[in-house]
Design a protein around this motif. Structure first.
Motif, short mmCIF file in Angstrom:
data_model
loop_
_atom_site.label_atom_id
_atom_site.label_comp_id
_atom_site.label_asym_id
_atom_site.label_seq_id
_atom_site.Cartn_x
_atom_site.Cartn_y
_atom_site.Cartn_z
N ALA A 1 -3.15 6.81 11.44
CA ALA A 1 -3.00 7.29 12.82
C ALA A 1 -2.42 8.70 12.84
CB ALA A 1 -2.11 6.34 13.61
N ALA A 2 -1.41 8.94 12.00
CA ALA A 2 -0.81 10.27 11.94
C ALA A 2 -1.80 11.30 11.42
CB ALA A 2 0.44 10.23 11.05
N ALA A 3 -2.55 10.94 10.39
CA ALA A 3 -3.55 11.86 9.84
C ALA A 3 -4.64 12.16 10.86
CB ALA A 3 -4.15 11.27 8.57
N PHE B 1 -8.22 9.25 6.50
CA PHE B 1 -7.31 8.52 5.60
C PHE B 1 -8.01 7.27 5.09
CE2 PHE B 1 -4.14 5.37 4.51
CZ PHE B 1 -3.19 6.11 3.81
N ILE B 2 -7.91 7.06 3.79
CA ILE B 2 -8.46 5.86 3.16
C ILE B 2 -7.37 5.18 2.35
CG2 ILE B 2 -10.14 4.97 1.48
CD1 ILE B 2 -11.90 7.37 2.11
N ASP B 3 -7.13 3.90 2.61
CA ASP B 3 -6.24 3.15 1.72
C ASP B 3 -7.13 2.59 0.61
OD1 ASP B 3 -7.15 1.42 3.98
OD2 ASP B 3 -6.16 -0.18 2.86
N ALA B 4 -6.78 2.91 -0.63
CA ALA B 4 -7.66 2.60 -1.76
C ALA B 4 -6.87 2.10 -2.96
CB ALA B 4 -8.46 3.85 -2.14
N PRO B 5 -6.17 0.97 -2.83
CA PRO B 5 -5.42 0.43 -3.97
C PRO B 5 -6.35 0.10 -5.13
CG PRO B 5 -5.58 -1.20 -2.21
CD PRO B 5 -6.08 0.08 -1.64
N ILE B 6 -5.77 0.04 -6.33
CA ILE B 6 -6.56 -0.06 -7.54
C ILE B 6 -6.16 -1.26 -8.36
CG2 ILE B 6 -7.16 2.37 -7.72
CD1 ILE B 6 -4.67 2.85 -9.34
N SER B 7 -7.08 -1.72 -9.21
CA SER B 7 -6.82 -2.78 -10.16
C SER B 7 -7.47 -2.39 -11.48
CB SER B 7 -7.38 -4.12 -9.66
OG SER B 7 -7.12 -5.16 -10.59
N GLY B 8 -6.83 -2.78 -12.57
CA GLY B 8 -7.37 -2.45 -13.89
C GLY B 8 -6.30 -2.01 -14.86
N GLY B 9 -5.10 -1.75 -14.35
CA GLY B 9 -3.98 -1.40 -15.20
C GLY B 9 -4.09 -0.05 -15.86
N GLN B 10 -3.10 0.24 -16.69
CA GLN B 10 -3.05 1.53 -17.37
C GLN B 10 -4.28 1.76 -18.23
OE1 GLN B 10 0.53 2.11 -19.64
NE2 GLN B 10 -0.14 4.05 -20.49
N GLN B 11 -4.76 0.72 -18.89
CA GLN B 11 -5.93 0.85 -19.75
C GLN B 11 -7.16 1.23 -18.92
OE1 GLN B 11 -7.20 -2.76 -21.76
NE2 GLN B 11 -8.05 -1.60 -23.46
N GLY B 12 -7.29 0.61 -17.75
CA GLY B 12 -8.41 0.93 -16.87
C GLY B 12 -8.35 2.35 -16.36
#
Length: 291
Positions: free
Chosen positions: A109-111, A118-129
């Motif tokens: 909303a602020a952006a 604005f995109i919320d884009a959490p990640i999975s895969g860890g440091q190796q990924g």
């Protein structure tokens, strides 16, 4: 012209992610709370380190963030020295932090008031990924913002999916963490039982991993669980932070998560054992200590 990208947050995930962007030929600027880490990155990759967020985001077409939690996001995004006030109108802001859906909606909303996407884009895969550029990225935002951001995210991802409006990425990451919590506890109990039953645990895993019990956790963590090695991977402290987010959202949407709540308590036991920085697979150590 070269695309200008700013990456905020150079932890175990952000450091290699920013590196992939730099190696792809983009003009990358970085900022980290500990400036020495940013300077170290700039020596390793083609790019420039900045001492303030405001300076780092000036003129950037894209701003990526990967920090610790909600409070860290508010600190770097809001205020007169933050990302939103200093990034250009029309810039795309992409957040890879695992945080609450509420903070994603607040920042979007602020952006939006500055015509920033604005995109919320959490990640999975860890440091190796992250190091291999093989992350899974769960996105929430508009179609147009996603289409604009995806080519950049592709530089460090193997799967990038738009799940819905802002907040959908964070909620999908919650689903991911709920599933992992149950899987790791189940695997821990299975290996613990095999040990107590005097079986050759390595052979057992080799057999059952060919069947319905197979999982990423079994393939990638069983050997180190058997060996009692946990100085790697995704820290228990971070998993408890994530599960706290899951449980709070579950209460908000009236979802029942009894197993998740129980595993969260088990991780509390691991923390009390001194395992705050151990990998999440260290749940098995709790069982070993019980008997």
């Amino acid at each position: 012209m070269t695309t200008r990208v700013t990456f905020i947050g150079l932890g175990v995930m952000g450091y290699p992610m920013a590196g992939h962007l730099a190696n792809a030929g983009l003009e990358v600027r970085v900022w980290n709370r500990t400036h020495a880490k940013a300077e170290q990155w700039a020596k390793e990759y083609p790019g420039q380190a900045f001492e303030t967020v405001a300076d780092a985001v000036q003129g950037a077409e894209f701003v990526m963030t990967c920090v610790g939690a909600d409070k860290d996001l508010i600190e770097v995004y809001e205020g007169e020295h933050g990302i939103i006030a200093n990034a250009a109108d029309g810039a795309a802001l992409i957040d890879h932090t695992t945080a609450t859906a509420d903070v994603a909606e607040r920042l979007a909303a602020a952006a939006g008031s500055r015509n920033q996407a604005f995109i919320d884009a959490p990640i999975s895969g860890g440091q190796q990924g992250a190091e291999k550029g093989q992350l899974t990225v769960m996105c929430g935002g508009t179609d147009s913002a996603f289409d604009k951001a995806r080519p950049l995210i592709d530089h460090y991802a193997r799967a990038v999916t738009l799940l819905g409006p802002v907040g959908s990425g964070q909620k999908t990451k919650m689903v991911n963490q709920i599933a992992i919590a149950g899987l790791v506890q189940g695997l821990s109990e299975a290996l613990h039982f095999a040990e107590k039953a005097n079986l050759d645990v390595t052979k057992v895993v080799d057999v059952i991993s060919k069947g319905a019990a197979q999982s990423w956790q079994m393939e990638n963590r069983s050997a180190t669980m058997i060996a009692g090695e946990f100085d790697h991977g995704f820290a228990v402290d971070w998993m408890r932070k994530d599960l706290g987010i899951c449980l709070a959202e579950a209460n908000k949407v009236n979802a029942s998560l009894p197993v998740t709540a129980l595993v969260d308590q088990f991780y509390g036991d691991v923390q009390a054992m001194g395992g705050r920085r151990w990998d999440t697979s260290s749940l098995i150590q709790r069982l070993r200590k019980l008997r």
